[in-house]
Design a protein around this motif. Structure first.
Motif, PDB file in Angstrom:
ATOM      1  N   LEU A 195      -8.408  -2.155   3.515  1.00  0.00           N
ATOM      2  CA  LEU A 195      -7.355  -2.910   4.187  1.00  0.00           C
ATOM      3  C   LEU A 195      -6.999  -2.233   5.503  1.00  0.00           C
ATOM      4  O   LEU A 195      -6.887  -1.002   5.562  1.00  0.00           O
ATOM      5  CB  LEU A 195      -6.103  -2.980   3.311  1.00  0.00           C
ATOM      6  N   LEU A 196      -6.853  -3.005   6.551  1.00  0.00           N
ATOM      7  CA  LEU A 196      -6.408  -2.430   7.814  1.00  0.00           C
ATOM      8  C   LEU A 196      -4.954  -1.975   7.676  1.00  0.00           C
ATOM      9  O   LEU A 196      -4.154  -2.639   7.014  1.00  0.00           O
ATOM     10  CB  LEU A 196      -6.532  -3.448   8.941  1.00  0.00           C
ATOM     11  N   PRO A 197      -4.600  -0.859   8.301  1.00  0.00           N
ATOM     12  CA  PRO A 197      -3.212  -0.387   8.240  1.00  0.00           C
ATOM     13  C   PRO A 197      -2.259  -1.338   8.951  1.00  0.00           C
ATOM     14  O   PRO A 197      -2.669  -2.290   9.624  1.00  0.00           O
ATOM     15  CB  PRO A 197      -3.273   0.971   8.963  1.00  0.00           C
ATOM     16  N   GLU A 250      -2.271   3.720  13.177  1.00  0.00           N
ATOM     17  CA  GLU A 250      -2.824   4.069  11.866  1.00  0.00           C
ATOM     18  C   GLU A 250      -4.280   3.636  11.742  1.00  0.00           C
ATOM     19  O   GLU A 250      -5.084   4.299  11.074  1.00  0.00           O
ATOM     20  CB  GLU A 250      -1.978   3.430  10.763  1.00  0.00           C
ATOM     21  N   ALA A 251      -4.628   2.526  12.392  1.00  0.00           N
ATOM     22  CA  ALA A 251      -6.013   2.052  12.351  1.00  0.00           C
ATOM     23  C   ALA A 251      -6.940   3.043  13.052  1.00  0.00           C
ATOM     24  O   ALA A 251      -8.051   3.311  12.581  1.00  0.00           O
ATOM     25  CB  ALA A 251      -6.123   0.672  13.000  1.00  0.00           C
ATOM     26  N   LEU A 252      -6.495   3.604  14.183  1.00  0.00           N
ATOM     27  CA  LEU A 252      -7.301   4.602  14.880  1.00  0.00           C
ATOM     28  C   LEU A 252      -7.475   5.857  14.034  1.00  0.00           C
ATOM     29  O   LEU A 252      -8.547   6.468  14.009  1.00  0.00           O
ATOM     30  CB  LEU A 252      -6.651   4.952  16.223  1.00  0.00           C
ATOM     31  N   THR A 253      -6.412   6.240  13.339  1.00  0.00           N
ATOM     32  CA  THR A 253      -6.500   7.386  12.440  1.00  0.00           C
ATOM     33  C   THR A 253      -7.516   7.117  11.336  1.00  0.00           C
ATOM     34  O   THR A 253      -8.303   7.994  10.959  1.00  0.00           O
ATOM     35  CB  THR A 253      -5.122   7.697  11.819  1.00  0.00           C
ATOM     36  N   LEU A 254      -7.522   5.884  10.823  1.00  0.00           N
ATOM     37  CA  LEU A 254      -8.494   5.506   9.796  1.00  0.00           C
ATOM     38  C   LEU A 254      -9.918   5.623  10.314  1.00  0.00           C
ATOM     39  O   LEU A 254     -10.805   6.147   9.616  1.00  0.00           O
ATOM     40  CB  LEU A 254      -8.204   4.075   9.324  1.00  0.00           C
ATOM     41  N   VAL A 296     -15.065  -5.146  11.502  1.00  0.00           N
ATOM     42  CA  VAL A 296     -13.806  -5.836  11.242  1.00  0.00           C
ATOM     43  C   VAL A 296     -14.140  -7.241  10.751  1.00  0.00           C
ATOM     44  O   VAL A 296     -14.727  -8.043  11.483  1.00  0.00           O
ATOM     45  CB  VAL A 296     -12.924  -5.911  12.501  1.00  0.00           C
ATOM     46  N   THR A 297     -13.816  -7.511   9.509  1.00  0.00           N
ATOM     47  CA  THR A 297     -14.132  -8.798   8.900  1.00  0.00           C
ATOM     48  C   THR A 297     -12.856  -9.500   8.444  1.00  0.00           C
ATOM     49  O   THR A 297     -11.789  -8.895   8.394  1.00  0.00           O
ATOM     50  CB  THR A 297     -15.062  -8.619   7.686  1.00  0.00           C
ATOM     51  N   ARG A 298     -12.998 -10.750   8.086  1.00  0.00           N
ATOM     52  CA  ARG A 298     -11.845 -11.493   7.574  1.00  0.00           C
ATOM     53  C   ARG A 298     -11.717 -11.281   6.069  1.00  0.00           C
ATOM     54  O   ARG A 298     -12.728 -11.192   5.360  1.00  0.00           O
ATOM     55  CB  ARG A 298     -11.969 -12.985   7.901  1.00  0.00           C
ATOM     56  N   ARG A 299     -10.505 -11.220   5.600  1.00  0.00           N
ATOM     57  CA  ARG A 299     -10.278 -10.930   4.187  1.00  0.00           C
ATOM     58  C   ARG A 299     -10.765 -12.035   3.272  1.00  0.00           C
ATOM     59  O   ARG A 299     -11.014 -11.798   2.097  1.00  0.00           O
ATOM     60  CB  ARG A 299      -8.789 -10.662   3.940  1.00  0.00           C
ATOM     61  N   ASN A 300     -10.905 -13.246   3.815  1.00  0.00           N
ATOM     62  CA  ASN A 300     -11.378 -14.342   2.967  1.00  0.00           C
ATOM     63  C   ASN A 300     -12.904 -14.377   2.868  1.00  0.00           C
ATOM     64  O   ASN A 300     -13.480 -15.290   2.286  1.00  0.00           O
ATOM     65  CB  ASN A 300     -10.853 -15.688   3.480  1.00  0.00           C
ATOM     66  N   ASP A 341       1.880 -13.348  17.984  1.00  0.00           N
ATOM     67  CA  ASP A 341       1.944 -14.539  17.136  1.00  0.00           C
ATOM     68  C   ASP A 341       2.866 -14.364  15.930  1.00  0.00           C
ATOM     69  O   ASP A 341       3.010 -15.283  15.120  1.00  0.00           O
ATOM     70  CB  ASP A 341       0.534 -14.905  16.638  1.00  0.00           C
ATOM     71  N   GLY A 342       3.442 -13.171  15.791  1.00  0.00           N
ATOM     72  CA  GLY A 342       4.301 -12.895  14.639  1.00  0.00           C
ATOM     73  C   GLY A 342       3.536 -12.842  13.338  1.00  0.00           C
ATOM     74  O   GLY A 342       4.072 -13.138  12.265  1.00  0.00           O
ATOM     75  N   ALA A 343       2.249 -12.448  13.417  1.00  0.00           N
ATOM     76  CA  ALA A 343       1.398 -12.408  12.224  1.00  0.00           C
ATOM     77  C   ALA A 343       1.114 -10.965  11.832  1.00  0.00           C
ATOM     78  O   ALA A 343       1.412 -10.030  12.560  1.00  0.00           O
ATOM     79  CB  ALA A 343       0.089 -13.150  12.496  1.00  0.00           C
ATOM     80  N   SER A 344       0.521 -10.794  10.670  1.00  0.00           N
ATOM     81  CA  SER A 344       0.137  -9.469  10.181  1.00  0.00           C
ATOM     82  C   SER A 344      -1.378  -9.348  10.230  1.00  0.00           C
ATOM     83  O   SER A 344      -2.092 -10.175   9.654  1.00  0.00           O
ATOM     84  CB  SER A 344       0.623  -9.258   8.748  1.00  0.00           C
ATOM     85  N   VAL A 345      -1.870  -8.320  10.926  1.00  0.00           N
ATOM     86  CA  VAL A 345      -3.318  -8.117  11.014  1.00  0.00           C
ATOM     87  C   VAL A 345      -3.920  -7.923   9.633  1.00  0.00           C
ATOM     88  O   VAL A 345      -4.953  -8.507   9.298  1.00  0.00           O
ATOM     89  CB  VAL A 345      -3.630  -6.896  11.908  1.00  0.00           C
ATOM     90  N   ARG A 346      -3.263  -7.122   8.795  1.00  0.00           N
ATOM     91  CA  ARG A 346      -3.841  -6.792   7.491  1.00  0.00           C
ATOM     92  C   ARG A 346      -3.847  -7.979   6.537  1.00  0.00           C
ATOM     93  O   ARG A 346      -4.544  -7.949   5.524  1.00  0.00           O
ATOM     94  CB  ARG A 346      -3.135  -5.588   6.869  1.00  0.00           C
ATOM     95  N   ALA A 347      -3.083  -9.018   6.853  1.00  0.00           N
ATOM     96  CA  ALA A 347      -3.103 -10.213   6.014  1.00  0.00           C
ATOM     97  C   ALA A 347      -4.355 -11.052   6.274  1.00  0.00           C
ATOM     98  O   ALA A 347      -4.751 -11.854   5.432  1.00  0.00           O
ATOM     99  CB  ALA A 347      -1.860 -11.051   6.258  1.00  0.00           C
ATOM    100  N   VAL A 348      -4.963 -10.844   7.452  1.00  0.00           N
ATOM    101  CA  VAL A 348      -6.108 -11.662   7.858  1.00  0.00           C
ATOM    102  C   VAL A 348      -7.409 -10.864   7.893  1.00  0.00           C
ATOM    103  O   VAL A 348      -8.458 -11.349   7.489  1.00  0.00           O
ATOM    104  CB  VAL A 348      -5.845 -12.291   9.244  1.00  0.00           C
TER     105      VAL A 348
END
Length: 230
Positions: free
Chosen positions: A212-214, A219-223, A171-175, A114-121
């Motif tokens: 924040l998700l990487p 990087e998320a798996l490393t986290l 995994v939750t939404r940032r809002n 979708d051309g989106a950023s996971v960490r933004a959401v």
């Protein structure tokens, strides 16, 4: 090569196919696919055969660095399974870190399409109920209370996992209203540890924080591995 052709597909396939078709950099995509194959129980030889067949469709040989990235991802996935194991944690009844890693792979892949950023959401909410030197029986009861509380708060709406010895992640939404969510989580956990008589084995107050998700799934798996507690 595959007993059932549908078994071949995984969301991690898409970025690699796109990279090969367009001549783009394929290292990260190959590493993610290697990790996904390991998570699914696919051997490294079969994973490499997949890669070779993909490149063969374009009439080119697999670059050595791409092959190395696939193998590194597969090895990393195997290490993650050794830490997390299985699909369901038997003490909490929650999914394991390995399962959450798979759900995150789907999340990152969908965002990429979708051309989106996971960490933004999305963000990772971490819950730690542990105190030191707890007998095994109390630890098991505390884990059951934690699992029940998380299911009560999140149900099936958010991916979650037990990360070992009193630590879980969702995994939750940032809002999300973190303060309200934290208050409800603490109430639900308290309501369950008291009847099980494990209050003394539970951190007070329960530690809850948001990470924040990487930028990448790797990087998320490393986290997740860093947060896991043996």
């Amino acid at each position: 090569m595959w007993l059932r052709p549908s078994d071949w597909y995984h969301p991690a396939v898409d970025p690699l196919v796109q990279a090969v078709a367009t001549g783009a950099r394929a290292l990260d995509a190959a590493e993610d696919l290697g990790r996904a194959r390991a998570d699914a129980g696919v051997g490294v030889a079969e994973a490499i055969d997949d890669l070779v067949c993909l490149y063969r469709t374009e009439g080119i040989k697999v670059p050595l660095d791409v092959l190395r990235a696939l193998a590194a991802g597969w090895a990393d996935g195997q290490a993650g399974l050794a830490v997390c194991g299985g699909v369901v944690d038997p003490t909490t009844g929650l999914p394991t870190g390995a399962y959450l890693g798979q759900r995150l792979a789907e999340t990152y892949s969908a965002a990429s399409r979708d051309g989106a950023s996971v960490r933004a959401v999305h963000a990772l909410t971490v819950i730690d109920v542990a105190v030191d030197e707890v007998p095994a029986l109390l630890r098991a009861a505390r884990a059951a209370a934690l699992g029940a509380a998380l299911r009560a708060v999140f149900g099936a709406s958010e991916p979650m996992a037990a990360l070992g010895n009193g630590v879980a992640a969702v995994v939750t939404r940032r809002n999300t209203d973190l303060e309200a969510q934290t208050s409800r989580l603490r109430r639900e956990i308290t309501a369950r540890v008291i009847p099980l008589q494990v209050s003394t084995a539970t951190r007070h107050p329960v530690r809850i924080w948001q990470v924040l998700l990487p930028w990448t799934h790797t990087e998320a798996l490393t986290l997740l591995r860093r947060l896991a507690r043996p």
